[in-house]
Design an enzyme around this catalytic site. Structure first.
Site, short mmCIF file in Angstrom:
data_model
loop_
_atom_site.label_atom_id
_atom_site.label_comp_id
_atom_site.label_asym_id
_atom_site.label_seq_id
_atom_site.Cartn_x
_atom_site.Cartn_y
_atom_site.Cartn_z
N ASP A 1 1.03 -1.47 -0.27
CA ASP A 1 0.21 -0.16 -0.22
C ASP A 1 1.16 1.20 0.26
OD1 ASP A 1 -2.68 -1.37 0.02
OD2 ASP A 1 -2.50 -1.44 1.72
N GLU A 2 2.01 0.86 -0.48
CA GLU A 2 2.88 2.26 -0.52
C GLU A 2 3.73 2.42 -1.59
OE1 GLU A 2 5.57 2.29 2.42
OE2 GLU A 2 4.12 1.87 4.29
#
Length: 287
Positions: free
Chosen positions: A231-232
């Site tokens: 999620d980055e």
């Protein structure tokens, strides 16, 4: 009626220096091409230049292959990372889902009315729940269960489908599985994920219910490229909607689903039009 001419899109990124725009525009003039849209960005912090040009070709025989080969020396002389595509060719898009159908429904609907420049050869899911939704659009559905013991086998099947179906883009439309580092590397720059914007505050199951308990006033979503850093990845699009105390937990989740589907659809649409360029851990999005 005006004669229809082939249209192409050129994107490029390179170290910034004088003469880049001149080199690109001179190439297009020399090959009897007319610029329809041109956008550029100079990242002065990292001394990088980005450009997207949409153009039409007047000269007979100016095919994509011919123009790509001819542009090679320009790209090499400026140390460019570049690509050139048919401006109207759809991106072949594989959609991954689990049980939540709101993002899949949005993509299928926009594709069905011609609002997204994509083709959808298949939908893949680790659950069978959304097969009827895919069937309503005559899209093949592949149920590939994922367990701890079968995860590697499932990812091998996924990558095999990417190759078999000649996939340009993979979309994780609320696919609730973490891809391995190897798969993330294989799909680098051509896999998009969507998640709620509460991370890292509200992790795990029922994040909207956690947010409700904390009385949040903003609900949002983030679409980003998939990387091994969960999620980055580089962010493509984000949006938020204001909420207040009058909404219960389920209404909060409903508001979140609306934002998620819109943000993902915009990100997919821009990517399919070759408007998204990677810039390290960030993106340049020529809207």
């Amino acid at each position: 009626m005006a004669q229809e001419r082939p249209e192409f899109v050129l994107t490029m990124a390179c170290p910034d220096r004088p003469g880049i725009v001149y080199a690109v525009s001179s190439f297009l003039v020399q090959h009897s091409c007319n610029i329809l849209e041109s956008q550029q960005f100079d990242d002065r912090e990292h001394d990088r230049f980005f450009m997207r040009v949409h153009f039409e070709a007047y000269r007979p025989g100016s095919t994509l292959e011919v123009l790509r080969e001819a542009f090679g020396w320009v790209a090499q002389s400026h140390n460019m990372e570049w690509g050139m595509w048919d401006a109207h060719a759809p991106h072949r898009t594989l959609i991954l889902v689990s049980r939540a159908g709101h993002c899949l429904h949005e993509l299928l609907y926009r594709w069905s009315i011609g609002a997204l420049q994509i083709e959808i050869p298949a939908v893949v899911s680790n659950h069978p729940d959304l097969e009827p939704l895919a069937a309503t659009h005559d899209v093949p559905f592949h149920h590939v269960p994922v367990t701890t013991d079968t995860k590697a086998e499932a990812e091998s099947r996924l990558l095999a489908l990417v190759d078999e179906l000649d996939i340009d883009l993979v979309v994780l439309a609320r696919y609730m599985q973490v891809l391995s580092d190897e798969t993330c590397t294989r799909l680098q720059g051509r896999a998009i994920n969507i998640h709620h914007s509460f991370l890292p505050s509200f992790k795990g199951a029922r994040p909207y219910h956690q947010a409700f308990q904390r009385g949040v006033k903003l609900v949002g979503a983030t679409a980003h490229f998939v990387t091994s850093e969960l999620d980055e990845g580089p962010i493509i699009e984000q949006d938020v909607v204001r909420v207040d105390h009058s909404l219960n937990a389920e209404q909060l989740a409903s508001a979140g689903r609306d934002v998620e589907r819109q943000v993902l659809a915009r990100a997919v649409g821009w990517h399919a039009q070759n408007r998204v360029l990677l810039n390290g851990n960030r993106t340049v999005v020529f809207r």
